[in-house]
Design a protein around this motif. Structure first.
Motif, PDB file in Angstrom:
ATOM      1  N   GLY A 142       0.824  -1.199   0.000  1.00  0.00           N
ATOM      2  CA  GLY A 142       0.000   0.000   0.000  1.00  0.00           C
ATOM      3  C   GLY A 142       0.854   1.243   0.000  1.00  0.00           C
ATOM      4  N   PRO A 143       0.216   2.362   0.189  1.00  0.00           N
ATOM      5  CA  PRO A 143       0.952   3.637   0.166  1.00  0.00           C
ATOM      6  C   PRO A 143       1.975   3.722   1.296  1.00  0.00           C
ATOM      7  CG  PRO A 143      -1.434   3.998   0.219  1.00  0.00           C
ATOM      8  CD  PRO A 143      -1.202   2.538   0.411  1.00  0.00           C
ATOM      9  N   VAL A 144       3.076   4.367   1.005  1.00  0.00           N
ATOM     10  CA  VAL A 144       4.127   4.579   1.992  1.00  0.00           C
ATOM     11  C   VAL A 144       4.394   6.076   2.081  1.00  0.00           C
ATOM     12  CG1 VAL A 144       6.561   4.174   2.552  1.00  0.00           C
ATOM     13  CG2 VAL A 144       5.196   2.352   1.538  1.00  0.00           C
ATOM     14  N   THR A 145       4.479   6.575   3.273  1.00  0.00           N
ATOM     15  CA  THR A 145       4.831   7.980   3.485  1.00  0.00           C
ATOM     16  C   THR A 145       6.305   8.054   3.827  1.00  0.00           C
ATOM     17  OG1 THR A 145       2.620   8.524   4.272  1.00  0.00           O
ATOM     18  CG2 THR A 145       4.399  10.032   4.888  1.00  0.00           C
ATOM     19  N   ALA A 156       8.430   9.482  12.394  1.00  0.00           N
ATOM     20  CA  ALA A 156       8.712   8.048  12.320  1.00  0.00           C
ATOM     21  C   ALA A 156       7.440   7.201  12.370  1.00  0.00           C
ATOM     22  CB  ALA A 156       9.665   7.630  13.432  1.00  0.00           C
ATOM     23  N   GLY A 157       6.405   7.675  13.028  1.00  0.00           N
ATOM     24  CA  GLY A 157       5.154   6.925  13.094  1.00  0.00           C
ATOM     25  C   GLY A 157       4.428   6.854  11.765  1.00  0.00           C
ATOM     26  N   ASP A 158       4.769   7.742  10.826  1.00  0.00           N
ATOM     27  CA  ASP A 158       4.104   7.779   9.526  1.00  0.00           C
ATOM     28  C   ASP A 158       4.822   6.954   8.465  1.00  0.00           C
ATOM     29  OD1 ASP A 158       2.219   9.548  10.555  1.00  0.00           O
ATOM     30  OD2 ASP A 158       3.435  11.294  10.028  1.00  0.00           O
ATOM     31  N   GLY A 159       6.058   6.552   8.741  1.00  0.00           N
ATOM     32  CA  GLY A 159       6.833   5.798   7.759  1.00  0.00           C
ATOM     33  C   GLY A 159       8.299   6.145   7.877  1.00  0.00           C
ATOM     34  N   PRO A 160       9.090   5.749   6.863  1.00  0.00           N
ATOM     35  CA  PRO A 160      10.531   6.012   6.904  1.00  0.00           C
ATOM     36  C   PRO A 160      10.840   7.508   6.936  1.00  0.00           C
ATOM     37  CG  PRO A 160       9.942   4.574   5.047  1.00  0.00           C
ATOM     38  CD  PRO A 160       8.683   5.034   5.659  1.00  0.00           C
ATOM     39  N   VAL A 161      11.920   7.858   7.622  1.00  0.00           N
ATOM     40  CA  VAL A 161      12.385   9.234   7.722  1.00  0.00           C
ATOM     41  C   VAL A 161      13.831   9.270   7.244  1.00  0.00           C
ATOM     42  CG1 VAL A 161      12.819  11.183   9.273  1.00  0.00           C
ATOM     43  CG2 VAL A 161      10.896   9.647   9.715  1.00  0.00           C
ATOM     44  N   VAL A 162      14.133  10.184   6.347  1.00  0.00           N
ATOM     45  CA  VAL A 162      15.490  10.365   5.852  1.00  0.00           C
ATOM     46  C   VAL A 162      15.889  11.804   6.172  1.00  0.00           C
ATOM     47  CG1 VAL A 162      16.997  10.351   3.822  1.00  0.00           C
ATOM     48  CG2 VAL A 162      15.132   8.699   3.999  1.00  0.00           C
ATOM     49  N   THR A 163      17.031  11.961   6.817  1.00  0.00           N
ATOM     50  CA  THR A 163      17.506  13.290   7.204  1.00  0.00           C
ATOM     51  C   THR A 163      18.768  13.607   6.406  1.00  0.00           C
ATOM     52  OG1 THR A 163      16.620  12.886   9.414  1.00  0.00           O
ATOM     53  CG2 THR A 163      18.113  14.742   9.173  1.00  0.00           C
TER      54      THR A 163
END
Length: 178
Positions: free
Chosen positions: A57-60, A99-106
């Motif tokens: 499904g969709p990924v944020t 982080a609760g919504d999906g992967p985080v890239v900084t």
């Protein structure tokens, strides 16, 4: 630029160009990040294995980005900068919230250090640069901007080597053959 453009219009154009370059750098750095050797659903029965895509499904994906840190380590009330400690704390809060919504890239797109009193103190001592220490563990990838080369390749190398843990750095149009 038209000969009739006033200083304010030129400043707006420069700012828009800077933001566009930062966005492009963020996208390029994201594309350069290493991904897991065996993605979800990958066949692991041999060297010629082809991953099987699994629809989840969709990924944020949240991209947190900044640039032009420029050795702003100490608070500066005149410019409104709260200092690197507060910046890192705020970035960590943003990372945790996303982080609760999906992967985080900084990411950061460069000009990580610049001539300043803080940088001078850092260069006058042995060990990792204060900028490296302050930013360690915060980013998934970093780009090198033009000011990151102001003091020559040895200082740039010292900045990169000062990160613990090490992270990927990205740059273009540089000659590292020597």
């Amino acid at each position: 630029m038209s000969p009739t453009a006033n200083g304010s219009e030129r400043a707006v154009r420069r700012r828009k160009t800077k933001y566009l370059r930062a966005a492009v750098a963020a996208i390029v750095m994201l594309a350069a990040l290493p991904f897991a050797a065996e993605p979800l659903g990958a066949q692991s029965d041999g060297a010629d294995a082809v991953p099987t895509l699994i629809s989840v499904g969709p990924v944020t994906l949240t991209i947190l980005h900044n640039n032009d840190g420029e050795s702003k380590l100490l608070p500066d009330p005149d410019s409104g900068f709260p200092g690197i400690a507060r910046f890192v704390a705020q970035m960590r809060e943003l990372q945790a919230a996303a982080a609760g919504d999906g992967p985080v890239v900084t990411l950061t797109s460069g000009d990580n250090f610049l001539a300043s009193l803080e940088l001078g103190v850092s260069l006058d001592r042995d060990g990792p640069m204060y900028d490296s220490v302050a930013l360690s563990g915060l980013y998934d990838a970093m780009a090198l901007g033009n000011h990151d080369f102001d003091f020559g390749p040895e200082v740039t190398a010292r900045f990169i080597e000062g990160f613990s843990p090490q992270i990927p750095f990205l740059s273009a149009n540089i000659d590292v053959s020597a």
